[in-house]
Design a protein around this motif. Structure first.
Motif, PDB file in Angstrom:
ATOM      1  N   LYS A 135      -3.280 -23.466   2.566  1.00  0.00           N
ATOM      2  CA  LYS A 135      -4.612 -22.693   2.308  1.00  0.00           C
ATOM      3  C   LYS A 135      -4.619 -21.341   2.638  1.00  0.00           C
ATOM      4  O   LYS A 135      -5.192 -20.327   1.774  1.00  0.00           O
ATOM      5  N   THR A 136      -3.804 -20.823   3.498  1.00  0.00           N
ATOM      6  CA  THR A 136      -3.462 -19.422   3.692  1.00  0.00           C
ATOM      7  C   THR A 136      -2.970 -18.872   2.683  1.00  0.00           C
ATOM      8  O   THR A 136      -2.986 -17.650   2.068  1.00  0.00           O
TER       9      THR A 136
ATOM     10  N   TYR B 254      -3.192 -26.098   6.080  1.00  0.00           N
ATOM     11  CA  TYR B 254      -3.652 -24.710   6.621  1.00  0.00           C
ATOM     12  C   TYR B 254      -2.772 -23.630   6.080  1.00  0.00           C
ATOM     13  O   TYR B 254      -3.035 -22.578   5.640  1.00  0.00           O
TER      14      TYR B 254
ATOM     15  N   SER C 161      -7.560 -19.980   8.694  1.00  0.00           N
ATOM     16  CA  SER C 161      -6.489 -20.939   8.379  1.00  0.00           C
ATOM     17  C   SER C 161      -5.633 -20.850   9.485  1.00  0.00           C
ATOM     18  O   SER C 161      -4.768 -21.695  10.210  1.00  0.00           O
TER      19      SER C 161
END
Length: 227
Positions: A16-17, A13, A161
């Motif tokens: 992804k962020t 995550y 995320s």
């Protein structure tokens, strides 16, 4: 091993962020800054709540450890407990420790709920800020409507995320607290004098005979104890 999956999800995550924020800033940095204007305030609130959660996690761990000790001592010395009629006393002690641990766990749940609420508030604020400023940019023909949507959804994916990371942080904080206690235990053992096995002693291979006790009475033992 218990924190391997939460750590992997946290890394996923986090990447992804970062990727979503990079895409958003590349498309329109001004719209991204306006859309994420509430992020610093929400991040400060989440950090403050996390610091409070660490205390609850440590206190819950201590109470659970105390409850485990009480149950182990009671079951391992069950004859002594029955002899002194201490069933009610042991139950009260164990119930008190479990109830205290439950209170700390509920406090963690409330703090986690407040963290998620801050993130949700930030996400709803993004809708208002992003579409308001995006519509003004489209009206002034600075960027296209597609760029506005791309920037907005990139920011939205980034905040989602971050929200998905929060449940994993609780597991990581518990693992961190357990690791700290284990490290403190190992350091205490290193400071103590190491125990060495006795050498040079002779043990008989066979032991024959009887053990006899003469002139032993309860009165003599009592008198010897008083002296």
């Amino acid at each position: 091993m218990g924190t391997s999956q939460p750590l992997g999800l946290t890394l996923q995550y986090s990447v992804k962020t970062v990727a979503s924020l990079g895409l958003a800033f590349y498309t329109s940095w001004s719209l991204t800054l306006v859309t994420l204007a509430a992020v610093p305030f929400c991040s400060a609130a989440v950090t403050f709540l996390s610091s409070k959660m660490q205390r609850s996690i440590k206190a819950q761990r201590d109470e659970l450890t105390n409850a485990s000790k009480l149950s182990y001592n009671a079951f391992s010395s069950v004859d002594t407990v029955k002899c002194f009629n201490g069933q009610s006393f042991e139950c009260r002690q164990y119930s008190a420790s479990i109830s205290s641990a439950a209170r700390y766990y509920l406090r963690q749940a409330r703090l986690n709920a407040l963290q998620i609420a801050c993130i949700r508030l930030m996400m709803f604020g993004m809708f208002v800020q992003g579409f308001w400023y995006g519509s003004s940019l489209v009206g002034s023909t600075k960027i296209s409507a597609g760029d506005v949507l791309r920037t907005f959804w990139a920011c939205l994916v980034a905040t989602q995320s971050i929200e998905q990371v929060l449940p994993q942080t609780i597991v990581l904080e518990k693992g961190k607290a357990a690791g700290a206690s284990l490290k403190a235990l190992l350091q205490r053992l290193d400071r103590d004098k190491p125990t060495t096995r006795m050498t040079g002693m002779l043990y008989p291979r066979y032991c024959e005979g009887d053990i006899e006790m003469k002139n032993v009475s309860a009165i003599g033992i009592f008198r010897r104890g008083k002296c």
